[in-house]
Design an enzyme around this catalytic site. Structure first.
Site, PDB file in Angstrom:
ATOM      1  N   LYS A 195      11.405   2.327 -48.891  1.00 16.38           N
ATOM      2  CA  LYS A 195      12.653   1.560 -48.814  1.00 16.38           C
ATOM      3  C   LYS A 195      12.771   0.986 -47.405  1.00 16.38           C
ATOM      4  O   LYS A 195      12.686   1.720 -46.418  1.00 16.38           O
ATOM      5  CB  LYS A 195      13.858   2.454 -49.124  1.00 16.38           C
ATOM      6  CG  LYS A 195      15.213   1.758 -48.905  1.00 16.38           C
ATOM      7  CD  LYS A 195      16.404   2.593 -49.363  1.00 16.38           C
ATOM      8  CE  LYS A 195      17.725   1.960 -48.934  1.00 16.38           C
ATOM      9  NZ  LYS A 195      18.925   2.740 -49.328  1.00 16.38           N
TER      10      LYS A 195
ATOM     11  N   LYS B 229      30.686  -0.407 -45.782  1.00 17.47           N
ATOM     12  CA  LYS B 229      30.826   1.006 -45.442  1.00 17.47           C
ATOM     13  C   LYS B 229      31.923   1.192 -44.397  1.00 17.47           C
ATOM     14  O   LYS B 229      32.077   0.368 -43.510  1.00 17.47           O
ATOM     15  CB  LYS B 229      29.509   1.532 -44.832  1.00 17.47           C
ATOM     16  CG  LYS B 229      28.379   1.755 -45.821  1.00 17.47           C
ATOM     17  CD  LYS B 229      27.135   2.263 -45.110  1.00 17.47           C
ATOM     18  CE  LYS B 229      25.936   2.371 -46.025  1.00 17.47           C
ATOM     19  NZ  LYS B 229      26.024   3.431 -47.042  1.00 17.47           N
TER      20      LYS B 229
ATOM     21  N   ASP C 179      26.614  -1.385 -52.262  1.00 16.09           N
ATOM     22  CA  ASP C 179      26.066  -0.388 -51.345  1.00 16.09           C
ATOM     23  C   ASP C 179      24.984   0.477 -52.015  1.00 16.09           C
ATOM     24  O   ASP C 179      24.292   1.234 -51.345  1.00 16.09           O
ATOM     25  CB  ASP C 179      27.203   0.491 -50.798  1.00 16.09           C
ATOM     26  CG  ASP C 179      26.801   1.246 -49.548  1.00 16.09           C
ATOM     27  OD1 ASP C 179      25.739   0.928 -48.986  1.00 16.09           O
ATOM     28  OD2 ASP C 179      27.554   2.152 -49.133  1.00 16.09           O
TER      29      ASP C 179
ATOM     30  N   GLU D 220      22.162  -0.455 -52.889  1.00 16.15           N
ATOM     31  CA  GLU D 220      21.226  -1.571 -52.810  1.00 16.15           C
ATOM     32  C   GLU D 220      19.767  -1.139 -52.824  1.00 16.15           C
ATOM     33  O   GLU D 220      18.897  -1.873 -53.257  1.00 16.15           O
ATOM     34  CB  GLU D 220      21.512  -2.392 -51.534  1.00 16.15           C
ATOM     35  CG  GLU D 220      20.890  -1.854 -50.235  1.00 16.15           C
ATOM     36  CD  GLU D 220      21.364  -0.456 -49.824  1.00 16.15           C
ATOM     37  OE1 GLU D 220      22.492  -0.088 -50.194  1.00 16.15           O
ATOM     38  OE2 GLU D 220      20.595   0.251 -49.148  1.00 16.15           O
TER      39      GLU D 220
ATOM     40  N   ARG E 117      18.024   1.000 -54.541  1.00 21.38           N
ATOM     41  CA  ARG E 117      17.376   1.071 -55.862  1.00 21.38           C
ATOM     42  C   ARG E 117      17.069  -0.320 -56.406  1.00 21.38           C
ATOM     43  O   ARG E 117      16.105  -0.492 -57.146  1.00 21.38           O
ATOM     44  CB  ARG E 117      18.253   1.892 -56.825  1.00 21.38           C
ATOM     45  CG  ARG E 117      19.589   1.292 -57.141  1.00 21.38           C
ATOM     46  CD  ARG E 117      20.558   2.311 -57.723  1.00 21.38           C
ATOM     47  NE  ARG E 117      21.096   3.212 -56.705  1.00 21.38           N
ATOM     48  CZ  ARG E 117      21.962   4.191 -56.947  1.00 21.38           C
ATOM     49  NH1 ARG E 117      22.387   4.416 -58.175  1.00 21.38           N
ATOM     50  NH2 ARG E 117      22.400   4.946 -55.971  1.00 21.38           N
TER      51      ARG E 117
HETATM   52  N1  BES Z   1      21.368   4.064 -47.508  1.00 24.31           N
HETATM   53  C1  BES Z   1      22.376   4.675 -48.279  1.00 24.31           C
HETATM   54  C2  BES Z   1      22.131   6.171 -48.499  1.00 24.31           C
HETATM   55  C3  BES Z   1      22.240   7.055 -47.297  1.00 24.31           C
HETATM   56  C4  BES Z   1      23.399   7.736 -47.037  1.00 24.31           C
HETATM   57  C5  BES Z   1      21.158   7.264 -46.491  1.00 24.31           C
HETATM   58  C6  BES Z   1      23.481   8.577 -45.943  1.00 24.31           C
HETATM   59  C7  BES Z   1      21.228   8.091 -45.396  1.00 24.31           C
HETATM   60  C8  BES Z   1      22.392   8.760 -45.136  1.00 24.31           C
HETATM   61  C9  BES Z   1      22.452   4.028 -49.650  1.00 24.31           C
HETATM   62  O1  BES Z   1      22.110   2.691 -49.702  1.00 24.31           O
HETATM   63  C10 BES Z   1      23.857   4.127 -50.101  1.00 24.31           C
HETATM   64  O2  BES Z   1      24.694   3.508 -49.505  1.00 24.31           O
HETATM   65  N2  BES Z   1      24.083   4.904 -51.146  1.00 24.31           N
HETATM   66  C11 BES Z   1      25.376   5.110 -51.661  1.00 24.31           C
HETATM   67  C12 BES Z   1      25.283   4.969 -53.160  1.00 24.31           C
HETATM   68  C13 BES Z   1      26.602   4.854 -53.854  1.00 24.31           C
HETATM   69  C14 BES Z   1      27.278   3.551 -53.503  1.00 24.31           C
HETATM   70  C15 BES Z   1      26.338   4.941 -55.330  1.00 24.31           C
HETATM   71  C16 BES Z   1      25.831   6.507 -51.278  1.00 24.31           C
HETATM   72  O3  BES Z   1      24.998   7.409 -51.214  1.00 24.31           O
HETATM   73  O4  BES Z   1      27.009   6.671 -51.004  1.00 24.31           O
HETATM   74 ZN    ZN Z   2      20.857   2.000 -48.237  1.00 23.73          ZN
HETATM   75 MN    MN Z   3      23.775   1.416 -49.276  1.00 20.76          MN
END
Ligand code: BES
Ligand code: ZN
Ligand code: MN
Length: 492
Positions: free
Chosen positions: A245, A257, A333, A335, A337
């Site tokens: 990724k 965020k 967010d 994104e 996947r």
């Molecule tokens: N890059 C983040 C995941 C992440 C969170 C990585 C904390 C490292 C530390 C990912 O893109 C994300 O924002 N995921 C969301 C998904 C949700 C919107 C379904 C998450 O984990 O909150």
């Molecule tokens: Zn991310």
């Molecule tokens: Mn994200």
């Protein structure tokens, strides 16, 4: 750092420091001359040889200035992970005490490779952006190893330096690394070691990878796709694909965020950095004549930046992905996947024997397993077991989570498209994300390609120093386990 083996008597070493390891409550392994000198200091400091305990003793009458005694803890508990951890502490201490040239006496009970990895990992420092000289600490420049296996020492150094390379990339800020510059860095790496590389420009991405494009099009630096290849001299028997990724920054996009979650999102490229770290190691191993001989290694990276903008993708958008499946965007967010979906499809089209992806994919995985352990998923238990075996050897903690949960699958159904990028509930978020990815793994010889997904959202970043991570920031997680796995596969 320069690393060599020392084949003479430690007493003849010319340098700053000589290090001896000792087990907790034991001194019998220390040479008599050393024990005599350090004994009063040990008693004075109440030194027991506990894991990570380090005693510094100034000495005279030698061509080095000081001796360090490093505790390994209880003899029966010592393994590769302990050796790596203690060696990292030793390296860090040597450096902090401004030693530039040191001799490490490796014991037969501790693994040369783990020790060598620890020294290189423990002396890591990301100080590129410090402008004041005094904030740039002295560097341990020359390390000699006595009683060590030379090959293992050099392999350990190569792997740890590759991990440090990945750490550097993760730590580099997003105003410096964006999709364009990330692709340039990949190109430079490929050129340095003579790897083939294909970099696809934004026009190609827009046409060929609708998911990667959708996520990245809101940024002024548009997405790139990177395919880097390592080929052994003879024809390979096996083709292994790594997918990373590569979000150079994840602001969340229109589903922006909150501040405390946006800070550190330069780390959202850690999976891609680990993939480049693997190639860095392969390049160095090639120079040592130790690179795999039977395996072709392919790296696939979709580099993008997730930003809010008039041109951004939105919640409610439906994307027709590279493999024809439609994705309804529930949250911009989620994104990672979407970018990985197309990259996994592309990787599958190359018909590798297996695919391993690494991604800072979900906060849910960190909630489930804590920040030190990655979640590992896959479609073939034997493959997962082999990988977990190597994770034990590397000390990079991984724990398996399930995939084929029929009830959870409900969560990522969409009313209007084939699949949604967000679960109907927050629960099991790491699992539903992994299930989403599985939709994009193609077939080979009539069956789904063996695939492993490693959610590194937790361990990709150190919130404080621990184990062999001396500094807050990128950890380079995933590089060494991958190499351990490649070494093992190369034998078969
Ligand atoms: N890059 C983040 C995941 C992440 C969170 C990585 C904390 C490292 C530390 C990912 O893109 C994300 O924002 N995921 C969301 C998904 C949700 C919107 C379904 C998450 O984990 O909150
Ligand atoms: Zn991310
Ligand atoms: Mn994200």
């Amino acid at each position: 750092m320069e690393v060599k083996v020392w084949n003479s008597d430690w007493k003849t070493f010319k340098g700053d420091a000589v290090v001896f390891f000792t087990f907790e409550g034991e001194t019998k392994d220390l040479p008599q001359e050393v024990l005599e000198k350090v004994k009063p200091f040990m008693e004075d400091a109440d030194f027991k040889g506990k894991k990570g305990e380090i005693l510094k003793v100034p000495v005279s009458g030698f061509s080095f200035k000081r001796v360090y005694i490093a505790g390994l803890g209880k003899r029966e508990k010592v393994n590769r992970t302990v050796a790596r951890e203690v060696a990292a502490k030793v390296g860090q201490r040597l450096q902090n005490d401004k030693n530039e040239k040191a001799l490490i006496n490796v014991k037969k009970e501790i693994c040369s490779q783990a020790c060598s990895e620890g020294i290189v990992l423990g002396t890591y420092k990301f100080d590129r952006y410090k402008t004041k000289k005094e904030e740039k600490e002295a560097k341990l420049k020359e390390v000699y190893y006595a009683n060590a296996n030379e090959e293992k020492v050099l392999i350990g150094k190569a792997l740890a330096e590759a991990q440090n390379f990945a750490r550097d990339l993760v730590n580099t800020p997003p105003n410096e690394i964006n999709p364009e510059t990330f692709a340039q860095i990949a190109k430079e790496l490929a050129d340095q070691y003579g790897f083939e590389i294909e970099i696809k420009d934004p026009c190609w991405v827009e046409k060929e990878m609708p998911g990667l494009w959708a996520v990245g099009k809101g940024s002024s630096t548009k997405p790139r796709f990177i395919h880097i290849k390592y080929k052994p001299k003879k024809e390979a028997k096996k083709k292994i694909a790594f997918v990373g990724k590569g979000l150079t920054f994840d602001s969340g996009g229109l589903n922006i965020k909150p501040d405390q979650f946006m800070k550190t999102m330069k780390m959202d490229k850690a999976g891609a950095c680990a993939v480049l770290g693997i190639f860095k190691a392969l390049g160095e191993l090639q120079k040592l004549g130790k690179a795999p001989e039977n395996i072709e290694v392919h790296g696939f990276i979709g580099a993008a930046e997730n930003m809010p903008d008039g041109n951004s993708y939105r919640p409610d958008d439906v994307i027709k992905m590279r493999n024809g499946k439609t994705v309804e965007v529930g949250n911009t967010d989620a994104e990672g996947r979407i970018t990985l979906g197309d990259v996994l499809t592309y990787a599958s089209e190359q018909k590798p024997d297996c695919i391993i992806d690494m991604a800072t994919l979900t906060g849910a995985c960190v909630v489930a397993l804590g920040e030190y352990t990655a979640g590992i998923f896959g479609n073939e238990q034997e493959f997962i077991d082999q990988y977990l075996e190597q994770s034990k050897a590397s000390g990079e903690r991984m724990w398996q989570l399930p995939l084929d949960d029929e009830l959870l699958r409900e969560n990522i159904k969409s009313d209007i498209a084939d699949i949604s990028n967000i679960g109907k509930s927050r629960y099991g978020g790491a699992i539903t994300a992994a299930m989403f990815l599985q939709e994009f793994i193609g077939e080979k010889d009539g069956k789904q390609i063996p695939w492993i997904h490693i959610d590194i959202a937790g361990p990709a970043w150190a919130n404080k120093p621990y184990l062999w991570h001396p500094q807050t920031g990128g950890t380079g997680f995933g590089v060494r386990t991958a190499l351990y796995y490649l070494f093992e596969e190369d034998k078969n």
